[in-house]
Design an enzyme around this catalytic site. Structure first.
Site, PDB file in Angstrom:
ATOM      1  N   HIS A  17       0.834  -1.205   0.000  1.00 21.83           N
ATOM      2  CA  HIS A  17       0.000   0.000   0.000  1.00 21.83           C
ATOM      3  C   HIS A  17       0.874   1.263   0.000  1.00 21.83           C
ATOM      4  O   HIS A  17       0.612   2.212  -0.731  1.00 21.83           O
ATOM      5  CB  HIS A  17      -0.879   0.060   1.256  1.00 21.83           C
ATOM      6  CG  HIS A  17      -1.930  -1.009   1.368  1.00 21.83           C
ATOM      7  ND1 HIS A  17      -2.078  -1.780   2.491  1.00 21.83           N
ATOM      8  CD2 HIS A  17      -2.907  -1.418   0.513  1.00 21.83           C
ATOM      9  CE1 HIS A  17      -3.098  -2.612   2.338  1.00 21.83           C
ATOM     10  NE2 HIS A  17      -3.611  -2.432   1.133  1.00 21.83           N
ATOM     11  N   LYS A  41     -18.320  -6.418   6.968  1.00 20.26           N
ATOM     12  CA  LYS A  41     -16.978  -7.010   7.034  1.00 20.26           C
ATOM     13  C   LYS A  41     -16.482  -7.135   8.467  1.00 20.26           C
ATOM     14  O   LYS A  41     -16.738  -6.272   9.292  1.00 20.26           O
ATOM     15  CB  LYS A  41     -16.001  -6.118   6.250  1.00 20.26           C
ATOM     16  CG  LYS A  41     -15.431  -6.782   5.002  1.00 20.26           C
ATOM     17  CD  LYS A  41     -14.427  -5.861   4.350  1.00 20.26           C
ATOM     18  CE  LYS A  41     -13.702  -6.510   3.208  1.00 20.26           C
ATOM     19  NZ  LYS A  41     -12.862  -5.565   2.470  1.00 20.26           N
ATOM     20  N   ARG A  90      -2.138  -6.396  -8.437  1.00 20.55           N
ATOM     21  CA  ARG A  90      -1.043  -7.333  -8.164  1.00 20.55           C
ATOM     22  C   ARG A  90      -1.015  -8.473  -9.153  1.00 20.55           C
ATOM     23  O   ARG A  90       0.020  -9.018  -9.467  1.00 20.55           O
ATOM     24  CB  ARG A  90      -1.189  -7.914  -6.747  1.00 20.55           C
ATOM     25  CG  ARG A  90      -0.846  -6.947  -5.667  1.00 20.55           C
ATOM     26  CD  ARG A  90      -1.391  -7.381  -4.350  1.00 20.55           C
ATOM     27  NE  ARG A  90      -2.838  -7.287  -4.334  1.00 20.55           N
ATOM     28  CZ  ARG A  90      -3.594  -7.448  -3.269  1.00 20.55           C
ATOM     29  NH1 ARG A  90      -3.039  -7.756  -2.121  1.00 20.55           N
ATOM     30  NH2 ARG A  90      -4.892  -7.321  -3.336  1.00 20.55           N
ATOM     31  N   SER A 128      -3.067  -7.824   2.788  1.00 16.82           N
ATOM     32  CA  SER A 128      -3.441  -7.696   4.204  1.00 16.82           C
ATOM     33  C   SER A 128      -3.965  -9.029   4.722  1.00 16.82           C
ATOM     34  O   SER A 128      -3.766  -9.369   5.893  1.00 16.82           O
ATOM     35  CB  SER A 128      -4.492  -6.606   4.384  1.00 16.82           C
ATOM     36  OG  SER A 128      -3.952  -5.360   4.051  1.00 16.82           O
TER      37      SER A 128
END
Ligand code: ADP
Length: 155
Positions: A17, A41, A90, A128
């Site tokens: 990040h 979440k 990514r 993460s």
């Protein structure tokens, strides 16, 4: 003024990040790193903890502002007058997911362009999710997160 919003959970912020934000600072006048709150979440760290780490990491970068928001990202962008969304890519699964979100945001957003930066090879394996798994397993995450976080976790 070119304002970009970098939305995410940052649970916790990783070196991937940080690299993205630093590279985006060359493209924008202001980068708002915004923690999106999604009531569905489950997070490992509280909002306060995540914001405090973000503030510490970016305290010496005057182009970066740390904030948080509830609800749709497009509404937040409108509120802060940002016309750019920053996201990282990514791999191909990031691409598939991000492509749909970006197309939706173009339709429901107000003159909003998503700008993608491809992750550097050194960071493309970091997520993460993986970091949280290592933390839960009491492993060493110092290769993946800023020192301020790994130092605190090792205490
Ligand atoms: P979200 O809950 O939106 O997935 P994250 O905090 O996991 O939030 O990620 C926010 C953004 O950061 C996403 O665009 C993601 O692709 C990007 N990102 C995450 N890890 C990396 C990394 N290692 N390199 C580059 N971009 C990354």
């Amino acid at each position: 003024m070119r304002i970009a919003v970098f939305p995410g959970s940052f649970d916790p912020i990783t070196k991937g990040h940080i690299d993205l934000v630093e590279r985006a600072c060359a493209l924008f006048d202001k980068v708002i790193v915004a923690v999106g709150i999604n009531s569905q979440k489950k997070y490992l760290y509280t909002l306060e903890q995540r914001l405090s780490w973000l503030q510490k990491v970016f305290e010496s970068n005057d182009k970066v502002v740390v904030d948080h928001f509830e609800g749709l990202t497009v509404n937040y962008c409108k509120k802060v007058d940002a016309h750019f969304l920053l996201r990282g890519l990514r791999n191909a699964s990031d691409f598939d997911y991000e492509k749909t979100i970006s197309q939706l945001n173009t339709i429901i957003g107000d003159d909003l362009e998503t700008v993608f930066l491809i992750s550097q090879p050194a960071y493309s394996h970091i997520s993460s999710t993986i970091v949280r798994e290592i933390i839960k397993g009491k492993g060493d995450v110092s290769a993946f997160v800023p020192e301020s976080i790994s130092n605190q976790l090792n205490k």
